[in-house]
Design an enzyme around this catalytic site. Sequence first.
Site, PDB file in Angstrom:
ATOM      1  N   CYS A   1       0.830  -1.214   0.000  1.00 23.07           N
ATOM      2  CA  CYS A   1       0.000   0.000   0.000  1.00 23.07           C
ATOM      3  C   CYS A   1       0.865   1.265   0.000  1.00 23.07           C
ATOM      4  O   CYS A   1       1.617   1.502   0.940  1.00 23.07           O
ATOM      5  CB  CYS A   1      -0.904  -0.065   1.236  1.00 23.07           C
ATOM      6  SG  CYS A   1      -1.573   1.485   1.807  1.00 23.07           S
TER       7      CYS A   1
ATOM      8  N   CYS B   1       0.302   3.708   2.876  1.00 25.65           N
ATOM      9  CA  CYS B   1       0.846   3.129   4.123  1.00 25.65           C
ATOM     10  C   CYS B   1       2.334   3.447   4.235  1.00 25.65           C
ATOM     11  O   CYS B   1       2.842   3.708   5.330  1.00 25.65           O
ATOM     12  CB  CYS B   1       0.658   1.614   4.149  1.00 25.65           C
ATOM     13  SG  CYS B   1      -1.061   1.095   4.091  1.00 25.65           S
TER      14      CYS B   1
END
Length: 97
Positions: free
Chosen positions: A22, A25
């Site tokens: 991600c 993230c």
Amino acid sequence: MTFQDIIDQDKPVLVDFFATWCGPCQTQAPILEELKQRVGDTAAILKIDVDKNPAVAARYQVRGVPTLILFKKGEIRWRQSGVVAGAELERLLRENS
């Protein structure tokens, strides 16, 4: 110490539900590292990989990553999906300590 033991603490516990693939993230990670330096032992910051811990992610209905959830004494005090600024997180931790 189990996940439940950690979030049941008297001090605030910020949990970052993330995934290695991600992009947002990866943006959030250094923000949390810096935050950990600033708050020290007054709060705990925990990272949970949703791919390795699907049961915990499902229990808290984490649908997107990153999702940040602030716990204190096992109760959810705040949650938000997406990247959150360090200053905002620090304010939340201090308000809940």
